[in-house]
Design an enzyme around this catalytic site. Structure first.
Site, PDB file in Angstrom:
ATOM      1  N   HIS A 193       6.043   0.351  19.244  1.00 23.95           N
ATOM      2  CA  HIS A 193       4.751   0.895  18.372  1.00 23.95           C
ATOM      3  C   HIS A 193       4.961   2.314  18.125  1.00 23.95           C
ATOM      4  O   HIS A 193       4.161   3.061  18.296  1.00 23.95           O
ATOM      5  CB  HIS A 193       3.635   0.476  18.666  1.00 23.95           C
ATOM      6  N   ILE A 194       6.171   2.691  17.633  1.00 23.15           N
ATOM      7  CA  ILE A 194       6.494   4.202  17.465  1.00 23.15           C
ATOM      8  C   ILE A 194       6.752   4.701  15.972  1.00 23.15           C
ATOM      9  O   ILE A 194       7.277   5.624  15.565  1.00 23.15           O
ATOM     10  CB  ILE A 194       7.697   4.529  18.360  1.00 23.15           C
ATOM     11  N   GLU A 222       0.273  -6.536  22.599  1.00 22.37           N
ATOM     12  CA  GLU A 222       1.036  -5.303  23.015  1.00 22.37           C
ATOM     13  C   GLU A 222      -0.089  -4.529  23.838  1.00 22.37           C
ATOM     14  O   GLU A 222      -1.136  -4.406  23.725  1.00 22.37           O
ATOM     15  CB  GLU A 222       1.538  -4.504  21.994  1.00 22.37           C
ATOM     16  N   ILE A 247       6.311  -3.701  10.894  1.00 23.14           N
ATOM     17  CA  ILE A 247       5.745  -2.225  11.386  1.00 23.14           C
ATOM     18  C   ILE A 247       4.313  -2.524  11.299  1.00 23.14           C
ATOM     19  O   ILE A 247       3.612  -1.322  11.257  1.00 23.14           O
ATOM     20  CB  ILE A 247       6.495  -1.139  10.780  1.00 23.14           C
ATOM     21  N   ALA A 248       3.629  -3.469  10.719  1.00 25.30           N
ATOM     22  CA  ALA A 248       2.502  -3.425  10.503  1.00 25.30           C
ATOM     23  C   ALA A 248       1.449  -3.702  11.740  1.00 25.30           C
ATOM     24  O   ALA A 248       0.967  -2.735  12.253  1.00 25.30           O
ATOM     25  CB  ALA A 248       2.209  -4.724   9.452  1.00 25.30           C
ATOM     26  N   ARG A 249       1.172  -4.687  12.014  1.00 20.17           N
ATOM     27  CA  ARG A 249       0.293  -5.097  13.417  1.00 20.17           C
ATOM     28  C   ARG A 249       0.827  -6.317  14.101  1.00 20.17           C
ATOM     29  O   ARG A 249       1.268  -7.202  13.256  1.00 20.17           O
ATOM     30  CB  ARG A 249      -1.120  -5.319  13.004  1.00 20.17           C
ATOM     31  N   GLY A 303       0.739  -1.247  -0.064  1.00 21.77           N
ATOM     32  CA  GLY A 303       0.177   0.119   0.050  1.00 21.77           C
ATOM     33  C   GLY A 303       0.829   1.209  -0.077  1.00 21.77           C
ATOM     34  O   GLY A 303       2.017   1.211  -0.643  1.00 21.77           O
ATOM     35  N   ARG A 304       0.425   2.483   0.294  1.00 28.08           N
ATOM     36  CA  ARG A 304       0.965   3.844   0.644  1.00 28.08           C
ATOM     37  C   ARG A 304       2.408   3.455   1.135  1.00 28.08           C
ATOM     38  O   ARG A 304       3.484   3.818   0.927  1.00 28.08           O
ATOM     39  CB  ARG A 304       0.305   4.638   1.215  1.00 28.08           C
ATOM     40  N   ILE A 305       2.189   2.879   2.440  1.00 28.37           N
ATOM     41  CA  ILE A 305       3.662   2.712   3.098  1.00 28.37           C
ATOM     42  C   ILE A 305       4.730   1.804   2.477  1.00 28.37           C
ATOM     43  O   ILE A 305       6.035   2.045   2.515  1.00 28.37           O
ATOM     44  CB  ILE A 305       3.347   2.434   4.445  1.00 28.37           C
ATOM     45  N   ARG A 364      -2.463  -8.101  -2.120  1.00 25.30           N
ATOM     46  CA  ARG A 364      -3.722  -8.437  -2.592  1.00 25.30           C
ATOM     47  C   ARG A 364      -3.738  -8.179  -4.078  1.00 25.30           C
ATOM     48  O   ARG A 364      -4.338  -9.231  -4.907  1.00 25.30           O
ATOM     49  CB  ARG A 364      -4.860  -7.719  -2.010  1.00 25.30           C
TER      50      ARG A 364
HETATM   51  C1  8YV Z   1      -0.936   4.813  15.660  1.00 29.45           C
HETATM   52  C2  8YV Z   1      -0.617   3.077  13.777  1.00 29.45           C
HETATM   53  O1  8YV Z   1       0.350   5.359  16.483  1.00 29.45           O
HETATM   54  O2  8YV Z   1      -1.719   4.505  12.617  1.00 29.45           O
HETATM   55  C3  8YV Z   1      -1.563   3.489  12.752  1.00 29.45           C
HETATM   56  O3  8YV Z   1      -2.339   2.396  12.189  1.00 29.45           O
HETATM   57  O4  8YV Z   1      -0.187   1.695  14.187  1.00 29.45           O
HETATM   58  C4  8YV Z   1       0.160   4.101  14.772  1.00 29.45           C
HETATM   59  O5  8YV Z   1       0.585   5.063  13.619  1.00 29.45           O
HETATM   60  C5  8YV Z   1      -1.541   3.643  16.629  1.00 29.45           C
HETATM   61  O6  8YV Z   1      -2.289   2.913  15.970  1.00 29.45           O
HETATM   62  C6  8YV Z   1      -2.283   4.488  17.482  1.00 29.45           C
HETATM   63  O7  8YV Z   1      -3.518   5.065  17.168  1.00 29.45           O
END
Ligand code: 8YV
Length: 328
Positions: free
Chosen positions: A287-288, A269, A238-240, A156-158, A179
């Site tokens: 998660h930064i 988390e 860096i996803a989830r 995607g974008r990122i 996808r």
């Molecule tokens: C947020 C993120 O800091 O935008 C997202 O999806 O994972 C992070 O940028 C986090 O979700 C808090 O809302």
């Protein structure tokens, strides 16, 4: 006429609260407590809108218990904390904050991948422990980033912003799986090659995960997938949390079935799998990835704009279930 009431569920920039206060009666949570579900429901009573972050889950129970709710504005691009079909069924508009965090998050993803490949955390811990007493030819020898193969799962974008950094800045060969395939004009400047997941796993020197979380993405990277990667490869998430099976990853790292991992997100988390805390070849961050002051402010401003527009007859800039707007 009485003003709509909104809940700001986590602490946020005072300037953003001030913007909201121009339009709404605002209940804010500057103490930044994490609300349990019953507390969230209780605080949402009588509220037409909620400003949320990833820590508030808006599901069918919450929606049923808060019939006055009309809009939930997430300060995040990811929205797996929202049950979107349930929001739509309840007529609740959901919004997120895409675009404003793309480049900042890509910077961090690339930095985490580089730190992982070049063993920055592991070697820093060694130095801080006072163990650096002499130079040696293979001390913390990592793997090259420039000229290597970057694998991106979720283009995607990122994902595309990370691919740009790799292809244009570091001469990396870019393989991706998604996808859907990108347009040729998006692929061409990056030399990006669309491959199946098995090829991505087996060819990547540095695999970066940037796909949104969904039930089908749960444990997309588990023991079987890690086994298909090169023993010299790195994995960056860096996803989830939940996209990687963290227990399986800790085993693969300990047994050096892959070289190293960089993780900004974790299953469950802020808890972190205890085995990840004891393996040396992993870089861990809380998660930064989107966290620069400018970007967090842009995210908060966009969430506030969505909330204001949705409740004052305007057009919310970034709706998720925008079909509700067409219906209105
Ligand atoms: C947020 C993120 O800091 O935008 C997202 O999806 O994972 C992070 O940028 C986090 O979700 C808090 O809302």
């Amino acid at each position: 006429m009485s003003r709509p009431a909104v809940l700001v569920a986590r602490a946020v920039f005072p300037e953003v609260l001030a913007q909201l206060a121009q339009h709404f009666d605002v209940e804010s949570n500057q103490a930044d407590t994490i609300f349990s579900k019953p507390e969230l429901i209780q605080r949402l009573q009588g509220k037409a809108g909620a400003f949320t972050t990833g820590s508030e889950r808006i599901d069918a129970d919450v929606l049923a218990a808060c019939p006055q709710l009309r809009v939930v504005a997430n300060m995040a691009v990811g929205y797996n904390n929202f049950d979107i079909p349930a929001c739509t069924a309840a007529g609740v508009l959901a919004t997120n904050t895409p675009d404003v965090l793309t480049e900042t998050t890509a910077d961090f993803g690339f930095a985490l991948m580089m730190a992982t490949a070049r063993r920055m955390a592991e070697s820093e811990h060694f130095l801080r422990r006072g163990e650096w007493t002499r130079w040696s030819y293979d001390m913390f020898a990592g793997s090259d980033v420039h000229g290597s193969t970057l694998g991106i799962l979720g283009m995607g974008r990122i994902g595309q912003a990370i691919a740009r950094r790799g292809a244009l800045g570091f001469g990396m060969k870019v393989f991706y799986h998604n996808r859907s395939r990108l347009q040729t004009e998006q692929e061409a400047p990056l030399g990006a090659r669309y491959v199946d997941k098995a090829t991505l796993l087996s060819e990547a020197d540095h695999l970066v995960l940037v796909l949104p979380y969904s039930a089908s993405a749960h444990h997309a990277i588990g023991a079987a997938e890690l086994a298909q990667m090169k023993p010299t490869a790195t994995l960056t998430n860096i996803a989830r949390g939940g996209i990687v099976d963290d227990a399986a990853l800790a085993v693969a790292l300990r047994e050096r079935r892959i070289a190293a991992a960089g993780l900004d997100v974790f299953e469950g988390e802020p808890a972190v799998h205890p085995d990840l805390l004891t393996v040396p070849n992993v870089v861990l961050t809380p998660h930064i990835a989107s966290s620069t002051l400018a970007t967090r402010r842009a995210m908060a401003d966009l969430a506030a704009q969505n909330l204001i527009a949705a409740l004052t007859g305007g057009v919310p800039p970034t709706p998720i279930n925008g079909e509700l707007l067409k219906r209105a």
